[in-house]
Scaffold this active site. Structure first.
Site, PDB file in Angstrom:
ATOM      1  N   GLY A 118       0.839  -1.194   0.000  1.00  0.00           N
ATOM      2  CA  GLY A 118       0.000   0.000   0.000  1.00  0.00           C
ATOM      3  C   GLY A 118       0.869   1.237   0.000  1.00  0.00           C
ATOM      4  O   GLY A 118       2.094   1.149   0.072  1.00  0.00           O
ATOM      5  N   LYS A 119       0.208   2.391  -0.056  1.00  0.00           N
ATOM      6  CA  LYS A 119       0.961   3.639  -0.150  1.00  0.00           C
ATOM      7  C   LYS A 119       1.934   3.819   1.006  1.00  0.00           C
ATOM      8  O   LYS A 119       3.029   4.313   0.838  1.00  0.00           O
ATOM      9  CB  LYS A 119       0.003   4.822  -0.211  1.00  0.00           C
ATOM     10  CG  LYS A 119      -0.581   4.924  -1.603  1.00  0.00           C
ATOM     11  CD  LYS A 119      -1.378   6.169  -1.818  1.00  0.00           C
ATOM     12  CE  LYS A 119      -2.060   6.021  -3.189  1.00  0.00           C
ATOM     13  NZ  LYS A 119      -3.221   6.822  -3.326  1.00  0.00           N
ATOM     14  N   ARG A 120       1.505   3.412   2.195  1.00  0.00           N
ATOM     15  CA  ARG A 120       2.360   3.608   3.347  1.00  0.00           C
ATOM     16  C   ARG A 120       3.598   2.733   3.345  1.00  0.00           C
ATOM     17  O   ARG A 120       4.560   2.981   4.041  1.00  0.00           O
ATOM     18  CB  ARG A 120       1.576   3.313   4.619  1.00  0.00           C
ATOM     19  CG  ARG A 120       0.928   4.556   5.105  1.00  0.00           C
ATOM     20  CD  ARG A 120       0.415   4.347   6.496  1.00  0.00           C
ATOM     21  NE  ARG A 120      -0.904   4.895   6.561  1.00  0.00           N
ATOM     22  CZ  ARG A 120      -1.835   4.485   7.374  1.00  0.00           C
ATOM     23  NH1 ARG A 120      -1.604   3.477   8.187  1.00  0.00           N
ATOM     24  NH2 ARG A 120      -3.014   5.061   7.381  1.00  0.00           N
TER      25      ARG A 120
END
Ligand code: GLU
Length: 477
Positions: free
Chosen positions: A248-250
């Protein structure tokens, strides 16, 4: 050599992140490995107007270019099968849809969403899977383009070979009637990618694992269109470092171009992406683009998901920085220097770069690692406090050491060799260990936590600066 026509076919739904770019890289490698028999095509799949994000196409192109992935045919380049933007190919899809209608393999879907919901509910109540093909209308209306056009599937089992996943098979239940053209006139991905791959003579389709469940549907449509499917290769997901969730983006699934701004080299990124789920069967970890071109093969792409390890990327980046020539490193470093460093000029920057090159993990480290070469550092006694041995010496111990160092260093020549001799002499006269004496001198001339070898650092700083800084530090005591 066999002809390879591979493609990257992103949807313009946002920036490019590692998963997408890895697919592009593998496709590109495959085409380039075929030399003059290889063609790499960039096709933009923009038929889902709801998910489209403005500016994505430019972003996609810039991301590929940053990595050195050049395409031979594509929206900006043209080519024998232009246009390469799907929204400009609607008449082509209409013609192919018509072929399916004519052969009795497509029908206009007459149902409202409420009716479909009722079918679904019924299936649920009767505890059986809902299938569109159980509700084919007996007398479908003539397709006027305002209703969805649905594929009339031919349910049967499939066996196929995926170039990465190996032998795969499914039963007839995996086959259902799916939408070819939506009510808004745009074709679905499921339909138009097959049309385009056929027209464009694509030999290898590489794509992410999310499409594997749809492959039986695709095979059924290939059959109906009497098209031989290309080689299909499914690339496993890229997972977060814990291996438990999709990246994911994180966890680093950010815009690939951000890595460039953060001082990553494209060749390190390419190396990193290539080794996300691929290796050459040896322990080798560092691959140049040329080595990837020589060694990459689909049959060594692993079947299980790869883990995204940003620390590994950082390490690889440092390794690739070391591989650069000084001139090349200098050119790439230009946007990262401090103002003072830029004013000091190319020769000085190169001198410093040569010294710190092996310590750089990213180009963005340059200002912090080099600032004491370009501006006077401020004595910072908390750094002494971080060193137990220096704290034990106390001011009374430190002061005479710095004074002796100042005398010896003002008499030394400033070549690295001469300085090493001077420093060794100082060890003898003071009776100190290098860990104490050299750490102290290092701090007193740089007030930086790390620096390259002391003699090299002193040589680049030069006599005047070294003596001045020792004085400032002595006075600050
Ligand atoms: N347009 C699809 C996507 O962006 C491409 C899938 C494919 O390569 O066929 O996910």
């Amino acid at each position: 050599m066999t002809i390879v026509r591979s493609r990257f076919a992103p949807s313009p739904t946002g920036y490019m992140h590692v998963g997408g770019v890895r697919t592009a890289l593998f496709s590109w490698l495959l085409a380039r490995q075929a030399g003059t028999d290889g063609t790499f095509i960039l096709r933009i799949e923009d038929t889902d107007k709801v998910r489209e994000v403005e500016g994505s196409i430019v972003q996609i192109e810039n991301s590929l270019r940053w990595l050195g992935i050049e395409w031979d045919e594509g929206i900006d380049k043209g080519g024998p099968d232009a246009p390469y933007l799907q929204s400009e190919r609607l008449t082509i899809y209409k013609e192919w849809a018509q072929k399916l209608i004519d052969s009795g393999r497509a029908y206009a879907d007459p149902y409202t969403s409420e009716e479909v919901e009722a079918f679904r509910q019924l299936a649920k109540d009767e505890k059986r899977p809902f299938l569109y093909r159980d509700h084919r209308p007996e007398n479908p209306p003539v397709w006027d383009g305002t209703q969805p056009l649905r594929f009339k599937s031919d349910p049967k089992p499939y066996k196929w070979t995926d170039a990465v996943m190996g032998e795969l098979s499914t039963g007839p239940d995996a086959i259902d009637d799916f939408i070819l053209v939506k009510g808004d006139g745009y074709p679905t991905y499921n339909f138009c990618h097959i049309v385009d791959d056929a027209i464009m003579g694509i030999t290898h389709v590489l794509r992410s694992q999310e499409f594997i469940a749809s492959t039986p549907k695709f095979l059924n449509l290939y059959d109906a269109l009497e098209v031989t499917p290309p080689t299909l290769a499914t690339l496993p997901y890229v997972m977060a470092i814990d291996g438990k969730k999709k990246l994911g983006k994180r966890d680093g699934a950010k815009d690939i171009l951000e890595y460039g701004n953060e001082g990553y080299l494209p060749e390190a990124m390419a190396n990193f992406l290539a080794t996300l789920g691929w290796n050459d069967g040896t322990e080798q970890e560092i691959f140049t683009i040329d080595e990837l071109l020589e060694k990459f093969s689909l049959d060594r792409v692993q079947k299980s998901p790869a883990r995204f390890d940003e620390q590994r990327l950082l390490w690889l980046n440092g390794q690739h920085i070391r591989l650069l020539s000084l001139d090349d490193l200098y050119i790439r470093s230009l946007s990262f220097w401090s103002k003072n460093a830029l004013e000091a000029g190319e020769a000085r920057q190169k001198q410093v770069l040569e010294l710190v090159k092996d310590r750089l993990k990213t180009l963005a480290d340059i200002p912090t690692i080099t600032d004491y070469f370009f501006e006077e550092p401020t004595p910072n006694w908390s750094m002494i406090e971080g060193n137990k041995q220096l704290v034990a010496l106390g001011k009374e111990g430190i002061l005479p050491l710095l004074q002796q160092a100042k005398v010896a260093l003002s008499e030394s020549d400033y070549t690295p060799e001469a300085l090493q001799e001077t420093l060794n002499g100082l060890l003898e006269t003071t009776g100190q260990k290098p860990g104490i004496l050299f750490s102290l001198i290092r701090l007193a001339v740089s007030w930086a936590p790390f620096s390259p070898a002391l003699n090299d650092t002193l040589a680049v700083l030069g006599k005047e600066t070294v003596i001045n800084r020792l004085e400032v530090s002595i006075n600050a005591l």
